[in-house]
Design a protein around this motif. Sequence first.
Motif, PDB file in Angstrom:
ATOM      1  N   SER B  78       1.164  -1.251  -0.154  1.00 16.02           N
ATOM      2  CA  SER B  78       0.083  -0.468  -0.035  1.00 16.02           C
ATOM      3  C   SER B  78       0.965   1.528  -0.163  1.00 16.02           C
ATOM      4  O   SER B  78       0.178   2.246   0.105  1.00 16.02           O
ATOM      5  CB  SER B  78      -1.308  -0.143   1.547  1.00 16.02           C
ATOM      6  OG  SER B  78      -0.168   0.062   2.552  1.00 16.02           O
ATOM      7  N   LYS B  79       2.682   1.193   0.022  1.00 15.45           N
ATOM      8  CA  LYS B  79       2.914   2.283   0.130  1.00 15.45           C
ATOM      9  C   LYS B  79       3.517   2.422  -1.545  1.00 15.45           C
ATOM     10  O   LYS B  79       3.895   2.014  -2.132  1.00 15.45           O
ATOM     11  CB  LYS B  79       4.680   1.948   0.740  1.00 15.45           C
ATOM     12  CG  LYS B  79       4.744   2.707   1.104  1.00 15.45           C
ATOM     13  CD  LYS B  79       6.385   2.563   1.545  1.00 15.45           C
ATOM     14  CE  LYS B  79       7.862   4.086   2.284  1.00 15.45           C
ATOM     15  NZ  LYS B  79       8.505   3.162   2.404  1.00 15.45           N
ATOM     16  N   ARG B  80       3.190   4.081  -1.678  1.00 13.11           N
ATOM     17  CA  ARG B  80       3.877   5.103  -2.848  1.00 13.11           C
ATOM     18  C   ARG B  80       5.257   5.123  -3.063  1.00 13.11           C
ATOM     19  O   ARG B  80       6.084   5.524  -1.848  1.00 13.11           O
ATOM     20  CB  ARG B  80       3.180   5.901  -3.197  1.00 13.11           C
ATOM     21  CG  ARG B  80       1.277   5.524  -3.167  1.00 13.11           C
ATOM     22  CD  ARG B  80       1.153   7.265  -3.159  1.00 13.11           C
ATOM     23  NE  ARG B  80       1.233   8.314  -4.563  1.00 13.11           N
ATOM     24  CZ  ARG B  80       1.214   8.714  -5.405  1.00 13.11           C
ATOM     25  NH1 ARG B  80      -0.374   9.747  -4.205  1.00 13.11           N
ATOM     26  NH2 ARG B  80       1.090   9.406  -6.333  1.00 13.11           N
ATOM     27  N   PRO B  81       6.365   3.939  -3.856  1.00 10.92           N
ATOM     28  CA  PRO B  81       7.359   4.848  -3.867  1.00 10.92           C
ATOM     29  C   PRO B  81       7.778   6.070  -4.002  1.00 10.92           C
ATOM     30  O   PRO B  81       9.038   6.149  -3.131  1.00 10.92           O
ATOM     31  CB  PRO B  81       7.982   3.665  -5.085  1.00 10.92           C
ATOM     32  CG  PRO B  81       6.992   2.819  -5.450  1.00 10.92           C
ATOM     33  CD  PRO B  81       4.991   3.285  -5.252  1.00 10.92           C
ATOM     34  N   ASP B  82       6.694   6.853  -4.947  1.00  7.88           N
ATOM     35  CA  ASP B  82       7.468   8.102  -4.447  1.00  7.88           C
ATOM     36  C   ASP B  82       6.533   8.720  -5.151  1.00  7.88           C
ATOM     37  O   ASP B  82       4.981   8.243  -5.222  1.00  7.88           O
ATOM     38  CB  ASP B  82       7.956   8.586  -6.024  1.00  7.88           C
ATOM     39  CG  ASP B  82       7.942   8.204  -6.786  1.00  7.88           C
ATOM     40  OD1 ASP B  82       7.319   8.398  -7.219  1.00  7.88           O
ATOM     41  OD2 ASP B  82       9.514   7.495  -7.249  1.00  7.88           O
ATOM     42  N   THR B  85       4.155   7.996  -8.047  1.00 10.28           N
ATOM     43  CA  THR B  85       3.912   7.069  -8.305  1.00 10.28           C
ATOM     44  C   THR B  85       2.984   5.843  -7.944  1.00 10.28           C
ATOM     45  O   THR B  85       3.020   5.974  -6.843  1.00 10.28           O
ATOM     46  CB  THR B  85       5.638   6.118  -8.354  1.00 10.28           C
ATOM     47  OG1 THR B  85       6.246   6.584  -8.353  1.00 10.28           O
ATOM     48  CG2 THR B  85       5.013   4.205  -8.845  1.00 10.28           C
ATOM     49  N   PRO B  86       1.801   5.416  -8.692  1.00 10.32           N
ATOM     50  CA  PRO B  86       0.966   4.369  -7.028  1.00 10.32           C
ATOM     51  C   PRO B  86       1.820   3.815  -7.166  1.00 10.32           C
ATOM     52  O   PRO B  86       2.257   2.391  -7.483  1.00 10.32           O
ATOM     53  CB  PRO B  86       0.036   4.103  -8.716  1.00 10.32           C
ATOM     54  CG  PRO B  86       0.572   3.787  -9.932  1.00 10.32           C
ATOM     55  CD  PRO B  86       2.272   4.984  -9.593  1.00 10.32           C
ATOM     56  N   ALA B  87       1.017   3.190  -5.761  1.00 10.95           N
ATOM     57  CA  ALA B  87       0.811   1.618  -4.789  1.00 10.95           C
ATOM     58  C   ALA B  87       0.634   0.782  -5.538  1.00 10.95           C
ATOM     59  O   ALA B  87       0.071   0.543  -6.711  1.00 10.95           O
ATOM     60  CB  ALA B  87       0.676   2.078  -3.729  1.00 10.95           C
ATOM     61  N   ILE B 123       6.077 -10.368  -9.317  1.00  5.55           N
ATOM     62  CA  ILE B 123       5.852  -8.736  -8.266  1.00  5.55           C
ATOM     63  C   ILE B 123       7.358  -7.889  -8.962  1.00  5.55           C
ATOM     64  O   ILE B 123       7.186  -6.342  -9.156  1.00  5.55           O
ATOM     65  CB  ILE B 123       6.486  -8.924  -6.862  1.00  5.55           C
ATOM     66  CG1 ILE B 123       5.212  -9.666  -6.678  1.00  5.55           C
ATOM     67  CG2 ILE B 123       6.686  -7.970  -5.875  1.00  5.55           C
ATOM     68  CD1 ILE B 123       5.617 -10.700  -5.226  1.00  5.55           C
ATOM     69  N   ASN B 124       8.039  -8.518  -9.383  1.00  4.12           N
ATOM     70  CA  ASN B 124       9.366  -7.252  -9.552  1.00  4.12           C
ATOM     71  C   ASN B 124       8.981  -7.003 -11.537  1.00  4.12           C
ATOM     72  O   ASN B 124       9.538  -5.661 -11.626  1.00  4.12           O
ATOM     73  CB  ASN B 124      11.060  -8.130  -9.528  1.00  4.12           C
ATOM     74  CG  ASN B 124      12.375  -7.883  -8.495  1.00  4.12           C
ATOM     75  OD1 ASN B 124      11.333  -6.859  -7.559  1.00  4.12           O
ATOM     76  ND2 ASN B 124      12.430  -8.894  -8.437  1.00  4.12           N
ATOM     77  N   ARG B 125       8.504  -7.772 -11.553  1.00  7.05           N
ATOM     78  CA  ARG B 125       7.760  -7.101 -13.144  1.00  7.05           C
ATOM     79  C   ARG B 125       6.664  -5.625 -13.047  1.00  7.05           C
ATOM     80  O   ARG B 125       7.139  -4.772 -13.856  1.00  7.05           O
ATOM     81  CB  ARG B 125       7.134  -8.365 -13.851  1.00  7.05           C
ATOM     82  CG  ARG B 125       6.074  -7.733 -15.385  1.00  7.05           C
ATOM     83  CD  ARG B 125       6.744  -6.879 -16.357  1.00  7.05           C
ATOM     84  NE  ARG B 125       7.294  -7.947 -17.076  1.00  7.05           N
ATOM     85  CZ  ARG B 125       6.204  -8.513 -17.836  1.00  7.05           C
ATOM     86  NH1 ARG B 125       4.803  -8.785 -18.223  1.00  7.05           N
ATOM     87  NH2 ARG B 125       6.813  -9.451 -18.582  1.00  7.05           N
ATOM     88  N   CYS B 126       6.002  -5.646 -12.175  1.00 13.78           N
ATOM     89  CA  CYS B 126       4.762  -4.962 -12.127  1.00 13.78           C
ATOM     90  C   CYS B 126       5.933  -3.979 -10.966  1.00 13.78           C
ATOM     91  O   CYS B 126       5.657  -2.133 -11.674  1.00 13.78           O
ATOM     92  CB  CYS B 126       4.159  -4.824 -10.920  1.00 13.78           C
ATOM     93  SG  CYS B 126       2.632  -5.557 -11.179  1.00 13.78           S
ATOM     94  N   ARG B 127       7.187  -3.473 -10.388  1.00 10.62           N
ATOM     95  CA  ARG B 127       7.779  -2.547  -9.951  1.00 10.62           C
ATOM     96  C   ARG B 127       8.452  -2.777 -10.872  1.00 10.62           C
ATOM     97  O   ARG B 127       9.084  -0.880 -11.134  1.00 10.62           O
ATOM     98  CB  ARG B 127       8.590  -4.023  -8.943  1.00 10.62           C
ATOM     99  CG  ARG B 127       9.539  -2.448  -8.054  1.00 10.62           C
ATOM    100  CD  ARG B 127      10.224  -2.835  -6.849  1.00 10.62           C
ATOM    101  NE  ARG B 127      11.242  -2.015  -6.668  1.00 10.62           N
ATOM    102  CZ  ARG B 127      10.792  -0.943  -5.385  1.00 10.62           C
ATOM    103  NH1 ARG B 127       9.437  -0.313  -5.608  1.00 10.62           N
ATOM    104  NH2 ARG B 127      12.151   0.172  -5.646  1.00 10.62           N
ATOM    105  N   HIS B 132       7.983   1.880 -12.342  1.00  8.58           N
ATOM    106  CA  HIS B 132       9.381   2.400 -13.252  1.00  8.58           C
ATOM    107  C   HIS B 132      10.841   2.496 -11.871  1.00  8.58           C
ATOM    108  O   HIS B 132      10.790   3.349 -11.987  1.00  8.58           O
ATOM    109  CB  HIS B 132       9.677   3.652 -13.360  1.00  8.58           C
ATOM    110  CG  HIS B 132       8.326   3.838 -14.759  1.00  8.58           C
ATOM    111  ND1 HIS B 132       8.457   3.291 -15.771  1.00  8.58           N
ATOM    112  CD2 HIS B 132       6.937   4.339 -14.246  1.00  8.58           C
ATOM    113  CE1 HIS B 132       7.215   3.293 -16.134  1.00  8.58           C
ATOM    114  NE2 HIS B 132       6.570   3.425 -15.838  1.00  8.58           N
ATOM    115  N   GLN B 133      10.787   1.652 -10.555  1.00  7.63           N
ATOM    116  CA  GLN B 133      11.260   1.682  -9.372  1.00  7.63           C
ATOM    117  C   GLN B 133      11.994   0.343 -10.431  1.00  7.63           C
ATOM    118  O   GLN B 133      12.372  -0.501 -11.185  1.00  7.63           O
ATOM    119  CB  GLN B 133      10.991   0.838  -8.647  1.00  7.63           C
ATOM    120  CG  GLN B 133      10.064   1.668  -8.252  1.00  7.63           C
ATOM    121  CD  GLN B 133      10.766   3.472  -7.735  1.00  7.63           C
ATOM    122  OE1 GLN B 133      11.580   3.413  -6.497  1.00  7.63           O
ATOM    123  NE2 GLN B 133       9.765   4.289  -8.293  1.00  7.63           N
TER     124      GLN B 133
END
Lengths: 107, 273, 179
Positions: B78-82, B85-87, B123-127, B132-133
Amino acid sequence: MLNARISVPTSAIPGEVIEIKTLISHPMETGFRRGLDGEKMPRNILKHFQCTYLDNVVFEAEFFPAIAANPYLTFFIKATQSGELIFTWTDQNGKVTQKNRSISVQP
Amino acid sequence: MNTGYILHSSCWLITYAFILISINTNANETAERTLNERTLNKERSGFYFQSNNTQALQNDSFANPGLLWVDSGQQWFSKRPDNITPACQHCHNQDKKPLVGAATLYPQYDSTTKKLMNIEQRINRCRTQYQHQPPFPYESNELLSLTAYVSNLSKGMPFNVNITDNEKPFFERGRDFFYQRRGQMNLACHHCHEWNAGKKLRGDTLSQGHSNGYPIYRLEWQTLGSLHRRLRFCNTGVRAETYPLGSEEYVNLELFLAWRANQLLIETPAVRR
Amino acid sequence: MNSNTSHPQIHTLNRRHFLKGAIAISTMALPLFGRDSLAASSIARPKEIPKDYPGPSERFLNAITSVYQQEPISDGKVTLNMPVLAENGNSVLLSVHVESPMNKQQYVKRLRLFAENNPLPEVAAFQLTPHSGTAQISTRIRLSASQIITAIATLNDGSHWAGSAFTTITLPACVEAFV
C-alpha cells in the motif's frame, strides 16, 4: 523502526488480568556464529523491552543472545482504567522501536 | 575458509552420506512397492511431517513469525514508492485485479518475455514496468515480504497451475530436473521426496517435498526464505551444483513442484524445522 | 581434504575428542557444584535427566554466584514448562508461572532464566510489578544442546525460588549451513 505485532484485548473490566503478546522482527544475531568467510558475525541483539501502562512501568525484560530470532514475549497486566500501553524495545546500540495500544476498561 | 567449519561440515556430510547410501539401497529394493504405495497414498503437505510444536507455531495466528513478513508485505503493497508513482494496491484491490487466488496459478508463462515467471518475478515485473523502480533483489526482505503477502492472500486455496502448450516445455524441464541424479551423492529429488518420504534423515523426517507453504519460516534459518533458497539448500545437501536464486532451472522445477502439489492448500507462511 | 579415506578418520577423532571432553566436564562439574556456590547447590534439578548428562557448566555456576551470591534458592513456587523434545534448538517455546499473590504487600519482583550449557547461560531477566496481575511469561529461546533450563524468581521479601526442566534437542542450533 522494526516491524512488531502486539496483541492487547481492546476492552476489559476493572481488575481483570489480561494477557499481552508481542512479536518483533529482529535477527538476534548471537555473535557466536561464523559466516561464509569463517569470521564471526558480530552480535546484534535487542537488549531491553519495557511496557508502560498509564505512565507506570509495569513490566520490563532484559534479553540475552539466547532469545530466539524475532523475539516473542507474552506477559500479563492487571487492567485498572482506560488508557494507553506503550511498548519499547531497545537494541544493543540504543536504537529504539516504540508502539502503543489503547485499552478501554469499563465495568 | 575456516578449517573448523570444513571439518565440521565434513563430519556432518559423512553421516549424511552413510544415511543416504543406506536409504538409497533400501529404496532400490523396494522402488516398485513404494511407488505404488505413493500413488495410493494421499499427497501430504510438509506440515504433516513436522512436530506438534512446529505445527502449533504455524497455526498460531499471532505468533507465527512468518506473519511479520506478511504484515510488512502489506505495508509495501500500500506504500507509494514516491509521490507520482502509484502503490501496488492502486491497480490491485477488491474492485479490480484482486490478487486473492493469484498465487495458486504461479509459475505461469509470460507471453511478453516468452519465459516462465514465478510470483517473485511477477512482482518485480510490476515494479519495473509500472512503477519504474529498480527490481528488488531476490531474497531481499522487501521481495520476501511482498511474496509472502501475495501468497498469504491465497491461503487455504488449492494450488491450481495449468500446463498448457506454452508451459509444457518448461514443465518437462522441471520434471526432468526432479528425476535427474546429481551431485557427489548421485541423488535425485525423488529419491528422498518420493521413495523415502516419511523416513528419517538424521533428526529430520523426509517430507514429500511440496511447495505449498512458501515463502516459509524455517527454524534452521531463523528467518523467512524463498523456495529457491530451499532448493539451493537441497542441492548443497547432496553436494550438487546450486543454481542462482530466480534461475530458469529453479523456476522450471518450481512449476513441476506446483503441479505435483496441485491438490494441496496454500499455507503461506508455513513454519518448518 | 577431498580423499575419501580421510573422512572417517576425522569423524572418529572428533567423536573421541567429544567423549573425552564430556567425561572431563562431568567429573569436574560435580565437585564445583557444591564447593563454589551455596546458591547453585540448592537449585532444584529435574528428576529425569539422561545418565550421560555432563552437568552444569562452570559459566552457569559463576553466573548464579554473581547474581545470588551465597543466598539460598528454594525449590518450589516456580513452574517451568518446556517441551521434553524440541526438533530445533533455534526456537524452543518456554513458559514460566510463579505461584504468588501480585499485590503491593507480596509480589514477584524478578524472574531470571538460565540455560546452563549454552555458551552464555543467561537467557533473559524480567522485572515484574504488582500491576502484573499474575507472574507468568512465555517466550522462545535458543538451546545449543540438550540441557537443564532453570527459572529463578525473586520475591519482594528477597527470597529466591527455582524451577527447572530438561529439554532434549534433536538437531542442535548453530549448524546453519550457509548456501
